[in-house]
Design an enzyme around this catalytic site. Sequence first.
Site, PDB file in Angstrom:
ATOM      1  N   TYR A 147      14.045  16.741  21.609  1.00 37.37           N
ATOM      2  CA  TYR A 147      13.127  17.874  21.438  1.00 37.37           C
ATOM      3  C   TYR A 147      13.480  18.990  22.417  1.00 37.37           C
ATOM      4  O   TYR A 147      13.689  20.141  22.015  1.00 37.37           O
ATOM      5  CB  TYR A 147      11.702  17.370  21.657  1.00 37.37           C
ATOM      6  CG  TYR A 147      10.606  18.367  21.435  1.00 37.37           C
ATOM      7  CD1 TYR A 147      10.227  18.758  20.155  1.00 37.37           C
ATOM      8  CD2 TYR A 147       9.899  18.906  22.512  1.00 37.37           C
ATOM      9  CE1 TYR A 147       9.179  19.659  19.951  1.00 37.37           C
ATOM     10  CE2 TYR A 147       8.855  19.796  22.315  1.00 37.37           C
ATOM     11  CZ  TYR A 147       8.492  20.169  21.039  1.00 37.37           C
ATOM     12  OH  TYR A 147       7.449  21.056  20.850  1.00 37.37           O
ATOM     13  N   GLY A 150      16.928  20.299  21.775  1.00 33.66           N
ATOM     14  CA  GLY A 150      16.898  20.905  20.445  1.00 33.66           C
ATOM     15  C   GLY A 150      16.279  22.299  20.504  1.00 33.66           C
ATOM     16  O   GLY A 150      16.818  23.272  19.964  1.00 33.66           O
TER      17      GLY A 150
END
Length: 317
Positions: A147, A150
């Site tokens: 996350y 990303g």
Amino acid sequence: MHQRKRVLVTGGSGFLGSHLCRRLLAENNDVICVDNFFSSARENVLDLTVNPHFELIRHDITQPLYVEADAIYNLACPASPIHYQYDPVQTIKTCVIGSTNMLGLAKRLKCKIFQASTSEVYGDPEQNPQQESYWGHVNPNGIRSCYDEGKRCAESLFFSYRRENRVSIKIGRIFNTYGPNMHPKDGRVVSNFIMQALQNEPITIYGDGSQTRSFCYVDDLIDCMVRFMDTDDNVTGPINMGNPSEFTILELAKKVLALTNSTSTINFLPLPGDDPKQRRPDITLAKQLLQWTPKVSLDEGLVKTIEYFSRLINSTV
Ligand code: NAD
Ligand code: UDP
Ligand code: UDP
């Protein structure tokens, strides 16, 4: 006179997306809501499907999308740690391939695009409060990295599309936000504590509860997003979006217990890896550039959220 716009909201059936769709419709826009329903229920937007100005499309943004729109809010991505860690590869694909597709779309349409970035780009910050100029302290391969990295890569992609293709970008770094329409089982702290307290089940505190977070009520956050989208092309962000009032997780648990009159006990469980110890936004930029400041206190917001989850529990028994 307000000119009706067609606005694409990816992740539109999610917690934040469902509030944003409602706000955009209330302001007389047409809304295209795109979602693959990975971390949200269609129920969040089901009542909107009878509105002729609302269109719901089941679609995964890691696949190309060809629609026509005047503005794009890119919110698609699971936000809760248990959801984004369930399929970490898909989380990275959503952030990177999904963002590329939405940027390709914005480039073709020559329209503004908002990216839902996150305070997680700061990782476990060594600076408190966090300013946008801080580069962060992120574990590149830990359990949160799918996350965090990303979203960091997505920020890089947004700036690259601006530099290379002059796409008009708006990057908002969202801090912990809560309110009605959060998924009751998505594992985030506010929804977990309220659901547990209302059912008189033990409150699960990870670690000793001394870690801090700053909680923003959803209406304030959506207001900030819409103001940001209304700015000129030279306002790109990143801009922190959140409420700077900081609380320990133990303080939050005590507030929820008091506001629900619950008899729940507190159960201390092991702290997950890489859990940030502190988090609080410096919102000077948002105040200056967007003339925005959050209005709803944690107590007020919790009362509204508790009402929502009470109704949800009563409707399912
Ligand atoms: P959420 O999980 O409720 O909503 C995300 C939505 O995106 C869900 O409806 C999900 O089904 C959808 N989705 C996920 N992957 C998709 C894909 N590949 N294609 C299409 N749809 C997809 O989470 P939320 O709290 O509403 O978060 C919305 C956005 O805001 C996310 O990008 C999140 O990272 C960001 N954000 C939220 C918070 C917060 O506190 N709520 C904080 C920081 C950042
Ligand atoms: N794309 C899309 N919708 C569009 C335009 C592009 O989904 O309306 C996707 C396209 O499939 C591509 C990505 O966005 O993979 C990036 O587009 P861009 O034009 O930047 O790249 P290129 O097509 O030149 O590789
Ligand atoms: N947390 C907790 N009990 C829970 C859920 C979360 O103590 O039932 C803690 C979690 O470890 C973290 C904080 O609350 O320190 C916020 O967690 P959340 O998943 O809501 O958001 P994030 O960690 O991404 O800020």
